[in-house]
Write a protein that holds these residues in place. Structure first.
Motif, PDB file in Angstrom:
ATOM      1  N   TYR A   1       0.854  -1.180   0.000  1.00 54.06           N
ATOM      2  CA  TYR A   1       0.000   0.000   0.000  1.00 54.06           C
ATOM      3  C   TYR A   1       0.896   1.239   0.000  1.00 54.06           C
ATOM      4  O   TYR A   1       1.808   1.353   0.824  1.00 54.06           O
ATOM      5  CB  TYR A   1      -0.917   0.005   1.230  1.00 54.06           C
ATOM      6  CG  TYR A   1      -1.911  -1.134   1.236  1.00 54.06           C
ATOM      7  CD1 TYR A   1      -3.138  -1.016   0.592  1.00 54.06           C
ATOM      8  CD2 TYR A   1      -1.611  -2.343   1.867  1.00 54.06           C
ATOM      9  CE1 TYR A   1      -4.053  -2.062   0.582  1.00 54.06           C
ATOM     10  CE2 TYR A   1      -2.514  -3.395   1.869  1.00 54.06           C
ATOM     11  CZ  TYR A   1      -3.733  -3.257   1.225  1.00 54.06           C
ATOM     12  OH  TYR A   1      -4.631  -4.296   1.213  1.00 54.06           O
ATOM     13  N   ARG A   2       0.627   2.157  -0.921  1.00 54.32           N
ATOM     14  CA  ARG A   2       1.467   3.353  -1.076  1.00 54.32           C
ATOM     15  C   ARG A   2       1.002   4.460  -0.119  1.00 54.32           C
ATOM     16  O   ARG A   2      -0.121   4.941  -0.201  1.00 54.32           O
ATOM     17  CB  ARG A   2       1.432   3.836  -2.527  1.00 54.32           C
ATOM     18  CG  ARG A   2       2.181   5.127  -2.820  1.00 54.32           C
ATOM     19  CD  ARG A   2       3.689   5.042  -2.554  1.00 54.32           C
ATOM     20  NE  ARG A   2       4.346   3.928  -3.189  1.00 54.32           N
ATOM     21  CZ  ARG A   2       4.780   3.935  -4.459  1.00 54.32           C
ATOM     22  NH1 ARG A   2       4.630   5.043  -5.205  1.00 54.32           N
ATOM     23  NH2 ARG A   2       5.379   2.870  -4.964  1.00 54.32           N
ATOM     24  N   MET A   3       1.892   4.873   0.786  1.00 53.06           N
ATOM     25  CA  MET A   3       1.595   5.955   1.707  1.00 53.06           C
ATOM     26  C   MET A   3       1.588   7.291   0.965  1.00 53.06           C
ATOM     27  O   MET A   3       2.182   7.431  -0.111  1.00 53.06           O
ATOM     28  CB  MET A   3       2.608   5.961   2.845  1.00 53.06           C
ATOM     29  CG  MET A   3       2.599   4.700   3.687  1.00 53.06           C
ATOM     30  SD  MET A   3       1.093   4.483   4.665  1.00 53.06           S
ATOM     31  CE  MET A   3       1.469   5.538   6.077  1.00 53.06           C
ATOM     32  N   SER A   4       0.927   8.286   1.536  1.00 52.38           N
ATOM     33  CA  SER A   4       0.707   9.553   0.831  1.00 52.38           C
ATOM     34  C   SER A   4       1.919  10.466   0.844  1.00 52.38           C
ATOM     35  O   SER A   4       2.004  11.391   0.029  1.00 52.38           O
ATOM     36  CB  SER A   4      -0.478  10.296   1.456  1.00 52.38           C
ATOM     37  OG  SER A   4      -0.189  10.660   2.808  1.00 52.38           O
ATOM     38  N   LYS A   5       2.861  10.229   1.758  1.00 53.25           N
ATOM     39  CA  LYS A   5       4.024  11.101   1.890  1.00 53.25           C
ATOM     40  C   LYS A   5       5.304  10.306   1.673  1.00 53.25           C
ATOM     41  O   LYS A   5       5.305   9.067   1.681  1.00 53.25           O
ATOM     42  CB  LYS A   5       4.057  11.738   3.282  1.00 53.25           C
ATOM     43  CG  LYS A   5       2.809  12.522   3.650  1.00 53.25           C
ATOM     44  CD  LYS A   5       2.866  12.963   5.103  1.00 53.25           C
ATOM     45  CE  LYS A   5       1.569  13.623   5.538  1.00 53.25           C
ATOM     46  NZ  LYS A   5       1.582  13.964   6.984  1.00 53.25           N
ATOM     47  N   LYS A   6       6.398  11.027   1.509  1.00 53.06           N
ATOM     48  CA  LYS A   6       7.703  10.374   1.430  1.00 53.06           C
ATOM     49  C   LYS A   6       8.028   9.722   2.769  1.00 53.06           C
ATOM     50  O   LYS A   6       7.527  10.125   3.814  1.00 53.06           O
ATOM     51  CB  LYS A   6       8.780  11.384   1.044  1.00 53.06           C
ATOM     52  CG  LYS A   6       8.655  11.925  -0.365  1.00 53.06           C
ATOM     53  CD  LYS A   6       9.809  12.881  -0.677  1.00 53.06           C
ATOM     54  CE  LYS A   6       9.710  13.386  -2.116  1.00 53.06           C
ATOM     55  NZ  LYS A   6      10.831  14.303  -2.452  1.00 53.06           N
ATOM     56  N   SER A   7       8.896   8.720   2.727  1.00 54.14           N
ATOM     57  CA  SER A   7       9.238   7.993   3.954  1.00 54.14           C
ATOM     58  C   SER A   7       9.799   8.914   5.027  1.00 54.14           C
ATOM     59  O   SER A   7       9.519   8.751   6.218  1.00 54.14           O
ATOM     60  CB  SER A   7      10.241   6.880   3.636  1.00 54.14           C
ATOM     61  OG  SER A   7      11.437   7.421   3.102  1.00 54.14           O
ATOM     62  N   THR A   8      10.575   9.908   4.607  1.00 61.18           N
ATOM     63  CA  THR A   8      11.211  10.811   5.575  1.00 61.18           C
ATOM     64  C   THR A   8      10.198  11.636   6.351  1.00 61.18           C
ATOM     65  O   THR A   8      10.495  12.115   7.457  1.00 61.18           O
ATOM     66  CB  THR A   8      12.193  11.749   4.853  1.00 61.18           C
ATOM     67  OG1 THR A   8      11.508  12.372   3.746  1.00 61.18           O
ATOM     68  CG2 THR A   8      13.390  10.977   4.316  1.00 61.18           C
ATOM     69  N   ALA A   9       8.998  11.810   5.798  1.00 60.70           N
ATOM     70  CA  ALA A   9       7.985  12.621   6.471  1.00 60.70           C
ATOM     71  C   ALA A   9       7.430  11.922   7.715  1.00 60.70           C
ATOM     72  O   ALA A   9       6.860  12.585   8.595  1.00 60.70           O
ATOM     73  CB  ALA A   9       6.845  12.936   5.509  1.00 60.70           C
TER      74      ALA A   9
END
Length: 221
Positions: free
Chosen positions: A53-61
């Motif tokens: 599942y693709r999260m809405s933000k970059k991983s660093t966020a």
């Protein structure tokens, strides 16, 4: 029987290259470890949904996941909301959110989630108070990461030192109180005893009172 729903997420800056099955295999062994240390009293049933599942933000966020309780809870809510159309949570006892193991930006702290009453997460009419969220350091720990973090949700505490001794800089100094004899300390299969103390097993009800001897003299055999 403890039913744990496993949800796998990746990020626009770190799309998954492993298959969901490959990623799940990194910690599926946690079930066997729990079976061993509980003497068969705990069936830790990991129930994966083999989908990224693709999260809405970059991983660093989202990093660090242990920054604040609110930060981790929001991350969990987003991940479980993405998976909710595919998963029935009504019989779940908890959850594991597996971040893409190759996502370095998510950080190196994969904490447990144990919420107070009123602060759990509710899906399909079931409120869950216990779970864990993985980070990049799962590559170091492997499946025993699950045992360590989920044992927190059962009430066990870390037994490693919070700080170094005065003047000490070596890594092993952090384990000066208990050595490598509990995965609540040195959580690694390369340790001397990657399991639990008898005291911890007794706390969890996996050893009975009749199996415990309270010493009354300095030395006993």
């Amino acid at each position: 029987d403890v039913q744990i729903k496993v949800v796998m997420v990746d990020f626009s800056d770190a799309p998954a290259t492993k298959t969901p099955q490959q990623a799940f295999a990194m910690f599926s062994g946690a079930t066997a470890t729990f079976n061993e240390v509980s003497y068969g009293k705990l069936n830790f049933d990991l129930q994966p949904t083999y989908k990224w599942y693709r999260m809405s933000k970059k991983s660093t966020a989202y990093a660090p996941l242990n920054g604040t309780f609110e930060n981790q809870r929001n991350y969990i809510l987003e991940a479980l909301t993405l998976a909710d159309p595919d998963i029935d949570f009504k019989n779940a006892d908890g959850f594991l959110i597996l971040a893409n193991p190759d996502a370095q930006g998510i950080g190196s702290s994969g904490p447990a989630f144990s919420a107070l009453t009123g602060w759990g997460v509710t899906f399909d009419g079931k409120t869950m108070y216990n779970g864990a969220t993985s980070s990049h350091d799962i590559n170091n720990w492997g499946s025993i990461w699950v045992n360590h973090e989920m044992s927190h949700s059962m009430g066990l505490v870390d037994v490693y030192a919070a700080t170094h001794s005065d003047g000490a800089t070596d890594y092993d100094d952090l384990f000066r109180y208990t050595g490598q004899f509990s995965y609540m300390g040195f959580s690694d299969f390369s340790s001397n005893a990657p399991s639990l103390f008898a005291y911890e097993r007794w706390n969890l009800g996996w050893l009975d009172d009749s199996q415990i001897v309270c010493g009354t003299t300095p030395k006993q055999t």
